[in-house]
Design an enzyme around this catalytic site. Structure first.
Site, PDB file in Angstrom:
ATOM      1  N   CYS A   3      74.710  65.853  58.696  1.00  0.00           N
ATOM      2  CA  CYS A   3      74.494  67.297  58.664  1.00  0.00           C
ATOM      3  C   CYS A   3      75.837  67.991  58.845  1.00  0.00           C
ATOM      4  O   CYS A   3      76.514  67.792  59.865  1.00  0.00           O
ATOM      5  CB  CYS A   3      73.515  67.722  59.748  1.00  0.00           C
ATOM      6  SG  CYS A   3      73.348  69.512  59.939  1.00  0.00           S
ATOM      7  N   CYS A  14      70.109  69.698  66.960  1.00  0.00           N
ATOM      8  CA  CYS A  14      69.768  68.279  66.805  1.00  0.00           C
ATOM      9  C   CYS A  14      70.802  67.449  67.570  1.00  0.00           C
ATOM     10  O   CYS A  14      71.707  66.846  66.983  1.00  0.00           O
ATOM     11  CB  CYS A  14      69.733  67.893  65.328  1.00  0.00           C
ATOM     12  SG  CYS A  14      68.479  68.768  64.378  1.00  0.00           S
ATOM     13  N   GLU A 262      40.623  78.412  72.632  1.00  0.00           N
ATOM     14  CA  GLU A 262      42.023  78.784  72.399  1.00  0.00           C
ATOM     15  C   GLU A 262      42.164  80.282  72.652  1.00  0.00           C
ATOM     16  O   GLU A 262      41.320  81.067  72.229  1.00  0.00           O
ATOM     17  CB  GLU A 262      42.418  78.444  70.958  1.00  0.00           C
ATOM     18  CG  GLU A 262      43.663  79.116  70.434  1.00  0.00           C
ATOM     19  CD  GLU A 262      44.921  78.695  71.171  1.00  0.00           C
ATOM     20  OE1 GLU A 262      45.760  79.579  71.440  1.00  0.00           O
ATOM     21  OE2 GLU A 262      45.068  77.490  71.471  1.00  0.00           O
ATOM     22  N   CYS A 336      53.558  68.108  74.463  1.00  0.00           N
ATOM     23  CA  CYS A 336      54.874  68.282  73.848  1.00  0.00           C
ATOM     24  C   CYS A 336      55.969  68.318  74.905  1.00  0.00           C
ATOM     25  O   CYS A 336      57.135  68.558  74.585  1.00  0.00           O
ATOM     26  CB  CYS A 336      54.906  69.551  73.002  1.00  0.00           C
ATOM     27  SG  CYS A 336      54.584  71.064  73.932  1.00  0.00           S
TER      28      CYS A 336
END
Length: 384
Positions: A3, A14, A262, A336
């Site tokens: 990249c 990243c 939700e 997550c």
């Protein structure tokens, strides 16, 4: 993967870019093992990964520079704008559209919002791509309605040049603070949602509904959870923090009632649309706070399986205690954030961690998704 942004020190999102993906996965697995610490795990399944580049379906671009020379990207290390339209995480068609959007902003003459001066109009451009159709949802986050006529003036040419753009909207975010979007959404197209399909399950994306950013790995995450549920053959299931219903819809069938909860109403509208498209009338979705639902009167009939897919903060002590008291046969926890996952797992009593699997949803970064199967102690032997 190479990249140019990373190699030149312009973007460090990243952080693990310089390492092979195999090495990245080893580091992530080691971190997960460390965080889970002394918690016993019956089975650690092999991690799931996907493409190294061209996988991301969503771009969040800060709009910087000036009306005659806009830049879509991020502030660089020196504070100067960095154009990220060629970020290799995005598919080629998405990169091409991002590049054109820079020209669009210039033609429209919309002044980017200057945080340091609290002046300007265009704060962000948000772009979402449907993997199944290659269609796009384009959102302009504006300080006010003043620039809408300029967008409408240039929009016909953009739609003619890029017919894959299906949804266009303006989001109004008038306050001077670090907030991505505001409450009011103004659609500039007749269409208001994107269509997506994972594993044959119809899913829908609206502007404010959360949707996973890595379609290939997300589809395998949902399929894995559905497989685990199928092995348990439950008679009832809750899908808490359900978003657009990805987990519950993958598990649903004519003999399994599913309740999805939700807090975001737009996401619930998407889930209901999916249920109707699947022709299932035993799915119930409601726009409520998941913890409030579990603590309230509506939650007196405990399901056999509960799926939780909370935001990064986790489900918290109150819901952990409630789930422990409910005592369903199994809890499937999709996380997550492994740090809050570890804290929550330590608070859920009466269960063993039967399976843990890492899903590399965010290659080249420190982040990843984890799927855990928790079995009620008395049920472990029969379910293994």
């Amino acid at each position: 993967m190479s990249c140019d942004y990373f190699n030149r020190g312009l973007c460090q999102s990243c952080r693990l870019m310089s390492k092979p993906v195999t090495e990245q996965l080893l580091e992530k697995e080691a971190r997960l093992t460390h965080l889970l610490g002394g918690l016993p795990v019956d089975e650690r399944l092999a991690p799931v990964s996907g493409p190294e580049f061209g996988f991301r379906n969503k771009a969040k671009m800060v709009v910087m520079g000036a009306a005659h020379a806009p830049v879509l990207g991020i502030p660089g290390p020196d504070g100067q704008p960095v154009d990220l339209s060629h970020c290799p995480l995005y598919p080629q068609d998405m990169q091409a559209l991002l590049l054109e959007l820079t020209s669009f902003v210039r033609r429209a003459g919309i002044p980017p919002y200057r945080v340091d001066k609290a002046k300007g109009e265009l704060k962000f451009i948000l772009l979402t791509r449907s993997a199944v159709r290659g269609e796009f949802m384009l959102r302009f986050v504006l300080r006010s309605k003043d620039a809408i006529p300029r967008i409408e003036r240039e929009l016909p040419k953009l739609l003619a040049d890029f017919p894959a753009i299906k949804v266009v909207s303006v989001n109004l975010q008038p306050v001077h603070m670090a907030r991505l979007e505001g409450e009011e959404e103004i659609f500039l197209t007749q269409a208001t949602r994107l269509d997506e399909v994972f594993n044959g399950v119809p899913l829908f994306i609206r502007p404010k509904s959360f949707f996973q950013t890595n379609p290939e790995v997300a589809s395998r995450l949902y399929a894995t959870a559905a497989k685990w549920v199928d092995e348990l053959s439950p008679k009832s299931l809750w899908d808490l923090f359900c978003g657009v219903g990805g987990f519950g819809l993958h598990c649903a069938n004519e003999s399994l009632p599913v309740t999805g909860i939700e807090i975001e109403a737009e996401a619930i509208d998407c889930a209901k649309t999916s249920a109707a498209a699947m022709g299932l009338d035993n799915l119930s979705f409601a726009a409520l706070d998941s913890t409030d639902f579990a603590m309230g009167q509506q939650a007196q009939e405990v399901p056999e399986v509960i799926i939780v897919n909370p935001p990064r903060r986790g489900i918290g002590e109150e819901l952990c205690e409630r789930l422990s008291a409910f005592g369903p046969r199994a809890i499937i926890y999709s996380s997550c954030n492994p740090e809050t996952l570890a804290k929550d797992l330590a608070l859920i009593s009466g269960y063993r961690i039967a399976r843990v699997q890492l899903f590399d949803m965010f290659p080249h970064s420190d982040h990843f998704e984890v799927l855990c199967l928790l079995l009620k102690e008395a049920a472990c032997a029969s379910a293994d």
